[in-house]
Write an enzyme that holds these catalytic residues in place. Structure first.
Site, PDB file in Angstrom:
ATOM      1  N   HIS A  95     -36.216   4.552  -3.848  1.00  0.00           N
ATOM      2  CA  HIS A  95     -36.427   3.501  -2.850  1.00  0.00           C
ATOM      3  C   HIS A  95     -37.718   2.736  -3.136  1.00  0.00           C
ATOM      4  O   HIS A  95     -38.744   3.349  -3.420  1.00  0.00           O
ATOM      5  CB  HIS A  95     -36.590   4.112  -1.455  1.00  0.00           C
ATOM      6  CG  HIS A  95     -35.330   4.664  -0.892  1.00  0.00           C
ATOM      7  ND1 HIS A  95     -35.250   5.155   0.385  1.00  0.00           N
ATOM      8  CD2 HIS A  95     -34.093   4.797  -1.417  1.00  0.00           C
ATOM      9  CE1 HIS A  95     -34.015   5.572   0.616  1.00  0.00           C
ATOM     10  NE2 HIS A  95     -33.301   5.372  -0.469  1.00  0.00           N
ATOM     11  N   ARG A 135     -33.395   0.933  -5.097  1.00  0.00           N
ATOM     12  CA  ARG A 135     -32.978   0.136  -3.947  1.00  0.00           C
ATOM     13  C   ARG A 135     -34.193  -0.621  -3.434  1.00  0.00           C
ATOM     14  O   ARG A 135     -35.234  -0.003  -3.186  1.00  0.00           O
ATOM     15  CB  ARG A 135     -32.454   1.071  -2.843  1.00  0.00           C
ATOM     16  CG  ARG A 135     -31.887   0.333  -1.646  1.00  0.00           C
ATOM     17  CD  ARG A 135     -31.611   1.252  -0.474  1.00  0.00           C
ATOM     18  NE  ARG A 135     -32.817   1.491   0.306  1.00  0.00           N
ATOM     19  CZ  ARG A 135     -32.834   2.096   1.504  1.00  0.00           C
ATOM     20  NH1 ARG A 135     -31.715   2.530   2.030  1.00  0.00           N
ATOM     21  NH2 ARG A 135     -33.962   2.277   2.153  1.00  0.00           N
ATOM     22  N   TYR A 174     -35.465  -2.656   8.751  1.00  0.00           N
ATOM     23  CA  TYR A 174     -34.815  -1.508   8.134  1.00  0.00           C
ATOM     24  C   TYR A 174     -35.255  -1.309   6.681  1.00  0.00           C
ATOM     25  O   TYR A 174     -35.212  -2.244   5.885  1.00  0.00           O
ATOM     26  CB  TYR A 174     -33.270  -1.642   8.163  1.00  0.00           C
ATOM     27  CG  TYR A 174     -32.697  -0.593   7.275  1.00  0.00           C
ATOM     28  CD1 TYR A 174     -32.699   0.726   7.703  1.00  0.00           C
ATOM     29  CD2 TYR A 174     -32.320  -0.864   5.979  1.00  0.00           C
ATOM     30  CE1 TYR A 174     -32.300   1.740   6.860  1.00  0.00           C
ATOM     31  CE2 TYR A 174     -31.918   0.142   5.125  1.00  0.00           C
ATOM     32  CZ  TYR A 174     -31.914   1.436   5.578  1.00  0.00           C
ATOM     33  OH  TYR A 174     -31.552   2.440   4.736  1.00  0.00           O
ATOM     34  N   ASP A 209     -29.474  -2.448   0.754  1.00  0.00           N
ATOM     35  CA  ASP A 209     -28.760  -1.965   1.945  1.00  0.00           C
ATOM     36  C   ASP A 209     -28.922  -2.984   3.072  1.00  0.00           C
ATOM     37  O   ASP A 209     -30.035  -3.198   3.565  1.00  0.00           O
ATOM     38  CB  ASP A 209     -29.359  -0.608   2.358  1.00  0.00           C
ATOM     39  CG  ASP A 209     -28.549   0.088   3.434  1.00  0.00           C
ATOM     40  OD1 ASP A 209     -27.663  -0.551   4.042  1.00  0.00           O
ATOM     41  OD2 ASP A 209     -28.821   1.281   3.684  1.00  0.00           O
ATOM     42  N   HIS A 235     -27.457  -2.675   5.946  1.00  0.00           N
ATOM     43  CA  HIS A 235     -27.454  -1.839   7.149  1.00  0.00           C
ATOM     44  C   HIS A 235     -26.624  -2.398   8.300  1.00  0.00           C
ATOM     45  O   HIS A 235     -27.076  -2.490   9.444  1.00  0.00           O
ATOM     46  CB  HIS A 235     -28.887  -1.523   7.596  1.00  0.00           C
ATOM     47  CG  HIS A 235     -29.054  -0.074   7.901  1.00  0.00           C
ATOM     48  ND1 HIS A 235     -29.093   0.419   9.176  1.00  0.00           N
ATOM     49  CD2 HIS A 235     -29.141   0.999   7.094  1.00  0.00           C
ATOM     50  CE1 HIS A 235     -29.214   1.732   9.135  1.00  0.00           C
ATOM     51  NE2 HIS A 235     -29.243   2.116   7.881  1.00  0.00           N
ATOM     52  N   GLU A 282     -24.947  -2.630  -0.122  1.00  0.00           N
ATOM     53  CA  GLU A 282     -24.472  -1.566   0.764  1.00  0.00           C
ATOM     54  C   GLU A 282     -24.368  -2.047   2.213  1.00  0.00           C
ATOM     55  O   GLU A 282     -25.233  -2.794   2.686  1.00  0.00           O
ATOM     56  CB  GLU A 282     -25.459  -0.385   0.690  1.00  0.00           C
ATOM     57  CG  GLU A 282     -25.089   0.767   1.601  1.00  0.00           C
ATOM     58  CD  GLU A 282     -26.200   1.798   1.735  1.00  0.00           C
ATOM     59  OE1 GLU A 282     -27.147   1.793   0.927  1.00  0.00           O
ATOM     60  OE2 GLU A 282     -26.120   2.601   2.682  1.00  0.00           O
ATOM     61  N   GLU A 287     -21.759   5.742   4.773  1.00  0.00           N
ATOM     62  CA  GLU A 287     -22.641   6.858   5.139  1.00  0.00           C
ATOM     63  C   GLU A 287     -22.332   7.378   6.546  1.00  0.00           C
ATOM     64  O   GLU A 287     -22.717   8.504   6.865  1.00  0.00           O
ATOM     65  CB  GLU A 287     -24.115   6.481   4.991  1.00  0.00           C
ATOM     66  CG  GLU A 287     -24.591   5.396   5.914  1.00  0.00           C
ATOM     67  CD  GLU A 287     -26.034   4.973   5.649  1.00  0.00           C
ATOM     68  OE1 GLU A 287     -26.396   4.803   4.477  1.00  0.00           O
ATOM     69  OE2 GLU A 287     -26.785   4.822   6.624  1.00  0.00           O
ATOM     70  N   ARG A 311     -20.111   6.002   0.340  1.00  0.00           N
ATOM     71  CA  ARG A 311     -21.411   6.615   0.621  1.00  0.00           C
ATOM     72  C   ARG A 311     -21.297   7.923   1.390  1.00  0.00           C
ATOM     73  O   ARG A 311     -22.296   8.429   1.896  1.00  0.00           O
ATOM     74  CB  ARG A 311     -22.242   5.609   1.431  1.00  0.00           C
ATOM     75  CG  ARG A 311     -22.465   4.299   0.718  1.00  0.00           C
ATOM     76  CD  ARG A 311     -23.679   4.358  -0.169  1.00  0.00           C
ATOM     77  NE  ARG A 311     -24.877   4.477   0.631  1.00  0.00           N
ATOM     78  CZ  ARG A 311     -25.855   5.341   0.369  1.00  0.00           C
ATOM     79  NH1 ARG A 311     -25.765   6.176  -0.641  1.00  0.00           N
ATOM     80  NH2 ARG A 311     -26.938   5.373   1.126  1.00  0.00           N
ATOM     81  N   HIS A 336     -24.773   9.337   0.322  1.00  0.00           N
ATOM     82  CA  HIS A 336     -25.952   9.125   1.156  1.00  0.00           C
ATOM     83  C   HIS A 336     -26.945  10.258   0.896  1.00  0.00           C
ATOM     84  O   HIS A 336     -26.564  11.427   0.920  1.00  0.00           O
ATOM     85  CB  HIS A 336     -25.471   9.160   2.611  1.00  0.00           C
ATOM     86  CG  HIS A 336     -26.480   8.743   3.617  1.00  0.00           C
ATOM     87  ND1 HIS A 336     -26.439   9.198   4.918  1.00  0.00           N
ATOM     88  CD2 HIS A 336     -27.533   7.905   3.551  1.00  0.00           C
ATOM     89  CE1 HIS A 336     -27.431   8.649   5.600  1.00  0.00           C
ATOM     90  NE2 HIS A 336     -28.100   7.856   4.805  1.00  0.00           N
ATOM     91  N   GLU A 368     -28.116   8.757  -3.957  1.00  0.00           N
ATOM     92  CA  GLU A 368     -29.381   8.322  -3.346  1.00  0.00           C
ATOM     93  C   GLU A 368     -30.371   9.486  -3.338  1.00  0.00           C
ATOM     94  O   GLU A 368     -30.014  10.623  -3.041  1.00  0.00           O
ATOM     95  CB  GLU A 368     -29.117   7.860  -1.895  1.00  0.00           C
ATOM     96  CG  GLU A 368     -30.379   7.357  -1.207  1.00  0.00           C
ATOM     97  CD  GLU A 368     -30.103   6.852   0.220  1.00  0.00           C
ATOM     98  OE1 GLU A 368     -29.053   7.191   0.785  1.00  0.00           O
ATOM     99  OE2 GLU A 368     -30.961   6.123   0.745  1.00  0.00           O
ATOM    100  N   TRP A 390     -27.863  -0.795  14.266  1.00  0.00           N
ATOM    101  CA  TRP A 390     -28.888  -0.173  13.419  1.00  0.00           C
ATOM    102  C   TRP A 390     -28.257   0.231  12.124  1.00  0.00           C
ATOM    103  O   TRP A 390     -27.110   0.143  11.828  1.00  0.00           O
ATOM    104  CB  TRP A 390     -29.483   1.050  14.118  1.00  0.00           C
ATOM    105  CG  TRP A 390     -30.207   1.911  13.127  1.00  0.00           C
ATOM    106  CD1 TRP A 390     -29.844   3.145  12.687  1.00  0.00           C
ATOM    107  CD2 TRP A 390     -31.425   1.597  12.420  1.00  0.00           C
ATOM    108  NE1 TRP A 390     -30.731   3.612  11.759  1.00  0.00           N
ATOM    109  CE2 TRP A 390     -31.714   2.662  11.570  1.00  0.00           C
ATOM    110  CE3 TRP A 390     -32.281   0.474  12.428  1.00  0.00           C
ATOM    111  CZ2 TRP A 390     -32.826   2.687  10.736  1.00  0.00           C
ATOM    112  CZ3 TRP A 390     -33.386   0.490  11.605  1.00  0.00           C
ATOM    113  CH2 TRP A 390     -33.650   1.590  10.763  1.00  0.00           C
TER     114      TRP A 390
HETATM  115  O1  KDG Z   1     -30.745   8.046   9.958  1.00  0.00           O
HETATM  116  C1  KDG Z   1     -30.170   6.907   9.420  1.00  0.00           C
HETATM  117  C2  KDG Z   1     -30.531   6.860   7.958  1.00  0.00           C
HETATM  118  O2  KDG Z   1     -30.004   7.956   7.289  1.00  0.00           O
HETATM  119  C3  KDG Z   1     -30.061   5.595   7.340  1.00  0.00           C
HETATM  120  O3  KDG Z   1     -30.614   4.533   8.026  1.00  0.00           O
HETATM  121  C4  KDG Z   1     -30.472   5.548   5.885  1.00  0.00           C
HETATM  122  O4  KDG Z   1     -29.023   3.676   5.515  1.00  0.00           O
HETATM  123  C5  KDG Z   1     -29.639   4.612   5.076  1.00  0.00           C
HETATM  124  C6  KDG Z   1     -29.593   4.857   3.638  1.00  0.00           C
HETATM  125  O5  KDG Z   1     -28.857   4.145   2.977  1.00  0.00           O
HETATM  126  O6  KDG Z   1     -30.271   5.776   3.185  1.00  0.00           O
HETATM  127 MG    MG Z   2     -27.541   3.000   4.070  1.00  0.00          MG
END
Ligand code: KDG
Ligand code: MG
Length: 401
Positions: free
Chosen positions: A122, A147, A159, A209, A211, A235, A261, A282, A311, A338, A401
């Site tokens: 990351h 990422r 995020y 991501d 999100h 993602e 995920e 994921r 994930h 990841e 989220w």
């Molecule tokens: O708790 C939520 C996280 O696991 C998430 O936000 C992380 O999106 C995520 C990722 O790709 O690691």
């Molecule tokens: Mg994610």
């Protein structure tokens, strides 16, 4: 070999973790991760009150039968709480089987089908430039894939940008509020990847991501602008609740797409896979029915050329990483893993045989999942309720989220 006892240990080491410890009459102990981030105690109760009583006396070697038994007899088959509990049991049973046979779990899954599981690290920053700087450090640490996430102009906290989850001083009893602007996001992210590709070179794999924040047409627009930067994946561009949304995204862009995920079973991805609307799944073994659940999903995806990219956020314990790697080294259709970093103490509480080197993760050769749990250390770090952030648009509308 019979299951004689099981207990759930809850601790907070960097993040909250719920760990299932399963015992057998032959003295072999199995470990399973039961962590459902933000809703941890519901799984603890589900296991303690409803699942563990069903396990006592069962044959610990009958993994598939126990999986099917818990899936089918629960009646409420697909909820994340039920699945996290089922996953924990499944992981503990694979761990026991491996230890009983003196073999790492991956050997029981067919052995190695690759030399290592490519990992992505990351990198994030308040601005695109800062995120690209951070990515240099990730590549220097040996990663071949990174990422990138960055802040939006004029918007605090977003995020994936370091420190956003719980800023210093923020309380634990309600979600931290994060701001969001799709307009600013769509303006910023193409620039982030233009800079990243130019600065980081042609070979590095770039990921992002979104999100679950975009509509299908916004995702298509963004995907098109990212195509020339040759992304490894985009993602969660759109939430997967309505799988057919991805038909629209796919019609507009050929950027590789990843999602899943929060998926708990093959049914959450059936249309996405069957219509080849995505490239990577994921799903994580802790949230999709353990190694058994992951294998069922991967087997379904394989003929459609969809690969896994599990994930691996820090809010799942090192036991989940071990499980993902035993599956990841043995399954054929694996794309990437990841690798978010756990708190240093988590590596002591969950001593693991898995390791990272030169861009690749490896499950190691220890029997079972290869994780030893220091329960005494864990219980010195008690659970604390914590929520994921809430996101609100500029007009105050609450978002995904
Ligand atoms: O708790 C939520 C996280 O696991 C998430 O936000 C992380 O999106 C995520 C990722 O790709 O690691
Ligand atoms: Mg994610």
């Amino acid at each position: 070999m019979r299951i004689t006892a099981a207990r759930v240990v809850v601790c907070r080491i960097g993040r909250n973790f719920a760990t299932l410890v399963m015992e057998t009459d032959e003295g072999v102990t199995g470990l399973g991760d039961a962590t459902l981030n933000g809703r941890e105690l519901s799984v603890v109760s589900y296991l303690q009150d409803h699942v563990i009583p069903l396990l006592i006396g069962r044959d610990a070697s009958a993994i598939e039968d126990t999986w099917q038994f818990l899936w089918r007899t629960s009646y409420w088959r697909r909820g994340p709480v039920q699945i996290a509990a089922l996953s924990a049991v499944d992981l503990a049973l694979w761990d026991i089987k491996g230890k009983a046979l003196g073999a790492p779990v991956y050997q029981l899954l067919g052995g190695r089908s690759r030399a290592g599981v490519m990992a992505y690290g990351h990198a994030s920053g308040a601005t695109p430039e800062a995120a690209v700087d951070a990515a240099h450090a990730v590549l220097e640490a040996g990663y071949l894939a990174v990422r990138l996430q960055c802040g939006l102009p004029g918007m605090p906290g977003i995020y994936g940008v370091d420190g956003h989850v719980r800023p210093a001083g923020a309380g634990f009893d309600g979600p931290y509020q994060e701001q969001w602007s799709t307009t600013r996001y769509l303006r910023t992210i193409p620039r982030l990847f233009e800079l990243a590709r130019a600065a980081l070179g042609e070979d590095v794999h770039l990921l992002h991501d979104a999100h679950h924040r975009l509509t299908p047409s916004e995702a298509g627009w963004l995907g098109r602008r990212l195509e020339d930067h040759r992304m490894f994946w985009l993602e969660d561009a759109v939430a997967g609740d309505l799988q057919q949304s991805y038909r629209v995204v796919r019609q507009h862009t050929c950027v590789p797409l990843a999602i899943g995920e929060v998926f708990t079973s093959v049914f959450d991805c059936e249309l996405l896979v069957r219509e080849q609307l995505i490239d990577y799944l994921r799903v994580s073994p802790v949230h999709c029915g353990g190694i058994t659940g992951l294998r069922k999903i991967a087997a379904f995806a394989e003929p459609y050329l969809v690969k896994t990219g599990c994930h691996g956020a820090a809010d799942m314990s090192p036991i989940t990483m071990a499980a993902a790697l035993h599956a990841g080294i043995s399954l054929h259709n694996v794309g990437i893993q990841e690798h978010a970093h756990h708190h240093s103490l988590a590596h002591e509480a969950f001593r693991h045989a898995w390791s990272f080197s030169n861009g690749y993760l490896d499950p190691g050769e220890a029997p079972g999942l290869g994780v030893e749990f220091d329960e005494e250390l864990a219980t010195r770090h008690p659970y604390r309720r914590e929520y994921l952030p809430a996101v609100r648009a500029e007009d105050g509308t609450v978002g995904n989220w």
